[in-house]
Design a protein around this motif. Structure first.
Motif, PDB file in Angstrom:
ATOM      1  N   LEU A  60       0.830  -1.203   0.000  1.00  0.00           N
ATOM      2  CA  LEU A  60       0.000   0.000   0.000  1.00  0.00           C
ATOM      3  C   LEU A  60       0.863   1.251   0.000  1.00  0.00           C
ATOM      4  CD1 LEU A  60      -2.941  -0.955   2.381  1.00  0.00           C
ATOM      5  CD2 LEU A  60      -2.757  -1.165  -0.100  1.00  0.00           C
ATOM      6  N   GLN A  61       2.005   1.167   0.682  1.00  0.00           N
ATOM      7  CA  GLN A  61       2.955   2.281   0.620  1.00  0.00           C
ATOM      8  C   GLN A  61       3.473   2.458  -0.806  1.00  0.00           C
ATOM      9  OE1 GLN A  61       7.031   2.019   2.436  1.00  0.00           O
ATOM     10  NE2 GLN A  61       6.228   3.576   3.812  1.00  0.00           N
ATOM     11  N   LEU A  62       3.678   1.314  -1.470  1.00  0.00           N
ATOM     12  CA  LEU A  62       4.093   1.356  -2.872  1.00  0.00           C
ATOM     13  C   LEU A  62       3.005   1.997  -3.730  1.00  0.00           C
ATOM     14  CD1 LEU A  62       6.408   0.430  -4.747  1.00  0.00           C
ATOM     15  CD2 LEU A  62       5.137  -1.693  -5.109  1.00  0.00           C
ATOM     16  N   ALA A  63       1.746   1.655  -3.431  1.00  0.00           N
ATOM     17  CA  ALA A  63       0.631   2.264  -4.168  1.00  0.00           C
ATOM     18  C   ALA A  63       0.585   3.763  -3.909  1.00  0.00           C
ATOM     19  CB  ALA A  63      -0.680   1.619  -3.745  1.00  0.00           C
ATOM     20  N   ASP A  64       0.829   4.158  -2.639  1.00  0.00           N
ATOM     21  CA  ASP A  64       0.809   5.581  -2.297  1.00  0.00           C
ATOM     22  C   ASP A  64       1.941   6.344  -2.989  1.00  0.00           C
ATOM     23  OD1 ASP A  64      -1.415   5.350  -0.699  1.00  0.00           O
ATOM     24  OD2 ASP A  64      -0.279   5.020   1.138  1.00  0.00           O
ATOM     25  N   PRO A  73      -0.416   8.452  -5.580  1.00  0.00           N
ATOM     26  CA  PRO A  73      -0.817   8.925  -4.256  1.00  0.00           C
ATOM     27  C   PRO A  73      -2.176   9.619  -4.205  1.00  0.00           C
ATOM     28  CG  PRO A  73       0.813  10.403  -5.197  1.00  0.00           C
ATOM     29  CD  PRO A  73       0.678   9.264  -6.146  1.00  0.00           C
ATOM     30  N   THR A  74      -2.722  10.000  -5.362  1.00  0.00           N
ATOM     31  CA  THR A  74      -4.010  10.704  -5.376  1.00  0.00           C
ATOM     32  C   THR A  74      -5.017   9.944  -6.231  1.00  0.00           C
ATOM     33  OG1 THR A  74      -3.239  12.054  -7.243  1.00  0.00           O
ATOM     34  CG2 THR A  74      -2.937  12.960  -5.036  1.00  0.00           C
ATOM     35  N   SER A  75      -6.276  10.299  -6.064  1.00  0.00           N
ATOM     36  CA  SER A  75      -7.342   9.594  -6.792  1.00  0.00           C
ATOM     37  C   SER A  75      -7.160   9.685  -8.300  1.00  0.00           C
ATOM     38  CB  SER A  75      -8.708  10.171  -6.409  1.00  0.00           C
ATOM     39  OG  SER A  75      -8.890  10.169  -5.015  1.00  0.00           O
ATOM     40  N   TYR A  76      -6.788  10.871  -8.760  1.00  0.00           N
ATOM     41  CA  TYR A  76      -6.585  11.088 -10.196  1.00  0.00           C
ATOM     42  C   TYR A  76      -5.362  11.967 -10.411  1.00  0.00           C
ATOM     43  CZ  TYR A  76     -11.456   9.544 -10.765  1.00  0.00           C
ATOM     44  OH  TYR A  76     -12.613   8.826 -10.745  1.00  0.00           O
ATOM     45  N   ALA A  77      -4.727  11.790 -11.552  1.00  0.00           N
ATOM     46  CA  ALA A  77      -3.710  12.719 -12.041  1.00  0.00           C
ATOM     47  C   ALA A  77      -3.979  12.909 -13.531  1.00  0.00           C
ATOM     48  CB  ALA A  77      -2.308  12.171 -11.810  1.00  0.00           C
ATOM     49  N   VAL A  78      -3.930  14.142 -13.995  1.00  0.00           N
ATOM     50  CA  VAL A  78      -4.303  14.410 -15.383  1.00  0.00           C
ATOM     51  C   VAL A  78      -3.456  15.560 -15.922  1.00  0.00           C
ATOM     52  CG1 VAL A  78      -6.142  16.035 -14.730  1.00  0.00           C
ATOM     53  CG2 VAL A  78      -6.276  14.817 -16.921  1.00  0.00           C
ATOM     54  N   LYS A  83      -0.601  13.116   1.680  1.00  0.00           N
ATOM     55  CA  LYS A  83      -0.371  13.064   3.131  1.00  0.00           C
ATOM     56  C   LYS A  83       0.982  12.490   3.515  1.00  0.00           C
ATOM     57  CE  LYS A  83      -2.651   8.542   3.720  1.00  0.00           C
ATOM     58  NZ  LYS A  83      -2.667   8.235   2.291  1.00  0.00           N
ATOM     59  N   ASP A  84       1.571  11.639   2.671  1.00  0.00           N
ATOM     60  CA  ASP A  84       2.822  10.976   3.039  1.00  0.00           C
ATOM     61  C   ASP A  84       4.069  11.826   2.801  1.00  0.00           C
ATOM     62  OD1 ASP A  84       1.803   8.506   3.987  1.00  0.00           O
ATOM     63  OD2 ASP A  84       1.385   7.912   1.925  1.00  0.00           O
ATOM     64  N   ILE A 130       5.999  11.969  -4.078  1.00  0.00           N
ATOM     65  CA  ILE A 130       5.361  12.862  -5.051  1.00  0.00           C
ATOM     66  C   ILE A 130       4.488  12.049  -5.995  1.00  0.00           C
ATOM     67  CG2 ILE A 130       5.789  14.492  -6.929  1.00  0.00           C
ATOM     68  CD1 ILE A 130       8.420  15.219  -5.514  1.00  0.00           C
ATOM     69  N   GLY A 131       4.973  10.832  -6.310  1.00  0.00           N
ATOM     70  CA  GLY A 131       4.147   9.881  -7.033  1.00  0.00           C
ATOM     71  C   GLY A 131       4.141  10.010  -8.535  1.00  0.00           C
ATOM     72  N   ASN A 132       3.290   9.137  -9.138  1.00  0.00           N
ATOM     73  CA  ASN A 132       3.066   9.106 -10.589  1.00  0.00           C
ATOM     74  C   ASN A 132       4.338   8.876 -11.393  1.00  0.00           C
ATOM     75  OD1 ASN A 132       0.815  11.382  -9.561  1.00  0.00           O
ATOM     76  ND2 ASN A 132       0.044   9.718 -10.861  1.00  0.00           N
TER      77      ASN A 132
END
Length: 688
Positions: free
Chosen positions: A325-329, A333-338, A403-404, A455-457
């Motif tokens: 789940l940390q990997l998913a975050d 990390p957010t519901s959508y990115a566009v 949040k992370d 930061i994600g994505n």
């Protein structure tokens, strides 16, 4: 007919000895039926997103229960036969043929097993709704459940356990058939061995303690051990697998030496304390402990190792879920990115679907070449590559949405922070960045911080390689051949809203599959980076250009997150119930051993009463003796589990430990209950 009546009578008269065996069997049948019934419940599987990993996980758990029950039943029946050797001899003297005695034991076993089977299936049906609710909770599926009565599952359970019962009963009957009369009547003439501690006990006992200490130390300093091992033997990364196995083997050897030799040394030293040894009947207690520990040391060591493994498996399953789940975050990390070009289209869609946006932010990057050196796991790297560079003010704004993201402070203008990976513990202990680096046209910068990248994505919206956060002043001075923006949006309840996810995928799948392709190159020339970034047509898989990277247009969190929740939720669910079955069964094995040996102690305790020893003193002695028998394996197993989890935390990060604490509490409660029940029954047998 006569044998059936005698078998039924024996089951009734011997039931106090069979009780713990019966409870363990019934509980195992209950859990097995629950797993199988849910795997057969098509409606449940369909409502739980028709994820076949749920079905596969439950069936794998069922197989594990079968294997464990076979081992448990063989062990338990061996105790029963040994305890009743004298009874078997009397049957022989009374004229019963060995074949008849074998059949008698076969029928007894089948009667007791059939009773446990019926009880377990009944309890499985009664508690099926509870078990289903727990599974649905574990995989985050918000639907109701009902009692499951599956005739396929009942038939499956009956066939499997009747086959196991038949095999175990046949083995018991053949064991009885092979006994000779003289052997049976010598069963109670076993000596207690001597209480002397030989030189080899001191040697192997000391080695056992040293091995346990060494194993625990290596586990506590696992990262240092792994780095040293990699440097010494050049295993090409296999040290992550080999080092835990080495620690495991050291601890297993230490455990067996501890129970076989070191406990005998402790009891020998206790005998030297005359003020304690000659008080009350401590002499008898210590003598009994010496005998029981010497006789059953291998069993206790095995229980300690396997109980520790069961606890570590439950904690490990929680760690795996936390890690994934940390990997998913860190990935989405957010519901959508566009992308900027399709931002308005997405917000209009969410408004049409009645989705409530809880927060959002704009992510801005400059794509800049850099040369940042660092050492990881003892290996140094200082290659040239591209980084996604973000300003500190944008990073701080983004932390309000993701949040992370941890707070960051850059004091000097040329201070920068590197973002990499998702395991902060690993970064802190294994990664050492250079003090200085080279960034774009600015040149030399100060690397003041390295932290996990949330930061994600990284797989879709961002271009390849890591991120760097710089001061706002430095960000303005940076020249980039390519810069880009995208928007991140959080929607209330999006992680559980499968309807919204389905409609989103239906609407935006073509956009999610859309990619922009780039070729990039950077070189360090005279202390500054010279970059080249250009868009290219989609290359073929066998003709990828140097510096090839892609950038996406759209990302949704739900499919990836939901898939991880289901797979790891089933893993935790199965691990917890297997652990519970194991804990109850190991407690039962200790109980069976103690009650079996209580019969051999009747004459000794009868003699103590005849010479005036108070019953309360004998009772205290029994409880004291059983406390060592039960809690010595428990203590070692808890230590094993603790240090095993220390290794796991280094490899995949530290999870929320609530589930592990609950499992430890459950094991302790189980052993306390078994301890008091066993001590009470032991006391009734020898002190009545």
């Amino acid at each position: 007919m006569m044998l059936s009546k005698l078998a039924l009578k024996n089951v009734k008269t011997q039931f106090r000895y069979y009780l713990m065996y019966f409870v363990s069997m019934a509980f195992s049948v209950m859990v097995y039926y629950s797993f199988v019934s849910m795997s057969y419940e098509k409606t449940l599987l369909k409502r739980a997103a028709n994820d076949m990993r749920i079905d596969a996980g439950l069936r794998a758990g069922s197989v594990m229960i079968i294997l464990f029950i076979i081992i448990f039943m063989f062990s338990a029946n061996s105790f029963f036969v040994k305890r009743r050797k004298r009874e078997i001899g009397l049957y022989n003297l009374l004229g019963m043929r060995r074949s008849q005695i074998g059949i008698l034991f076969f029928v007894e076993n089948m009667l007791l097993g059939a009773l446990a089977l019926v009880t377990g299936i009944t309890l499985g049906i009664i508690f099926s709704k509870l078990f289903t609710m727990l599974l649905l909770k574990a995989i985050h599926v918000p639907i109701s459940s009902s009692i499951i009565i599956s005739f396929e599952a009942i038939l499956n359970t009956m066939i499997v356990f009747l086959i196991i019962l038949a095999i175990v009963s046949i083995r018991t009957a053949t064991t009885v058939y092979r006994y000779k009369l003289i052997t049976l009547f010598k069963a109670d003439q076993q000596g207690e061995g001597n209480a002397y501690v030989r030189w080899y006990n001191w040697l192997f006992g000391s080695i056992g303690v040293i091995f346990l200490g060494l194993g625990y130390t290596l586990a506590k300093r696992f990262l240092d051990f792994m780095i040293w091992f990699e440097k010494m033997y050049q295993t090409d990364g296999f040290s992550m697998l080999l080092c835990p196995l080495i620690i495991l083997m050291i601890c297993i050897i230490g455990t067996y030496l501890f129970f076989n030799h070191f406990l005998a040394i402790i009891l020998h030293l206790i005998r030297k304390v005359k003020t304690y040894y000659y008080r009350d009947i401590n002499m008898v207690t210590t003598g009994n402990l010496s005998f029981h520990l010497k006789k059953n040391s291998m069993t206790f060591a095995t229980i300690a190792v396997l109980s520790g493994t069961a606890l570590a498996a439950i904690g490990g399953a929680a760690s795996v879920q936390s890690f994934t789940l940390q990997l998913a975050d860190s990935t989405t990390p957010t519901s959508y990115a566009v992308s900027e070009a399709h931002y308005q289209e997405l917000t209009n869609f969410l408004d049409e679907e009645g989705a409530v946006i809880s927060n959002q932010a704009t992510v801005s990057f400059k794509y800049v070449g850099a040369q940042m050196g660092y050492e990881a796991n003892g290996e140094y790297s200082n290659g040239e590559g591209f980084y996604n560079v973000m300003s500190l003010s944008d990073f701080q704004e983004l932390s309000k949405v993701i949040k992370d993201i941890k707070p960051l402070d850059l004091k000097q203008k040329n201070d920068v922070a590197m973002m990499s990976g998702s395991n902060q513990l690993y970064i802190d202990q294994a990664v050492t960045p250079d003090k200085k680096g080279v960034l774009g046209n600015v040149g030399e910068v100060n690397i003041t911080k390295t932290q996990a990248d949330f930061i994600g994505n990284v797989r879709d919206m961002r271009l390849s390689y890591n991120a760097i956060v710089v001061t706002d002043e430095l960000f303005k001075e940076l020249n980039a051949k390519y810069d880009y923006q995208y928007h991140v949006i959080n929607v209330e309840g999006a992680d559980e809203n499968d309807v919204l996810a389905s409609k989103s995928l239906e609407r935006f799948t073509p956009l999610m599959e859309s990619k922009t392709y780039f070729k990039q190159e950077t070189k360090n020339k005279e202390g500054k980076m010279v970059d080249s970034v250009e868009k290219v047509e989609k290359p073929t898989s066998d003709n990828l250009p140097t510096g090839y990277t892609t950038q996406g247009e759209f990302s949704i969190r739900y499919p990836y997150y939901n898939s991880l929740i289901k797979s790891t939720g089933v893993l935790i669910y199965v691990a917890v119930f297997l652990g519970m079955v194991f804990m109850i069964a190991t407690g039962s094995i200790i109980t069976l051993k103690q009650l079996s040996e209580a019969e051999d102690e009747i004459l000794r305790y009868d003699m103590l009463r005849k010479i005036g020893t108070p019953k309360n003193m004998i009772k205290r002695s029994i409880y004291k003796q059983n406390s060592i028998i039960f809690f010595a394996p428990l203590s070692i197993s808890l230590l094993h589990a603790y240090f095993a989890l220390q290794v796991l935390f280094v490899l995949i990060g530290r999870p929320a430990l609530l589930l592990t604490y609950i499992s430890v509490a459950f094991l302790i409660v189980i052993y306390i209950l078994f301890y008091f029940a066993t001590s009470s029954s032991y006391n009734k047998i020898v002190n009545s």
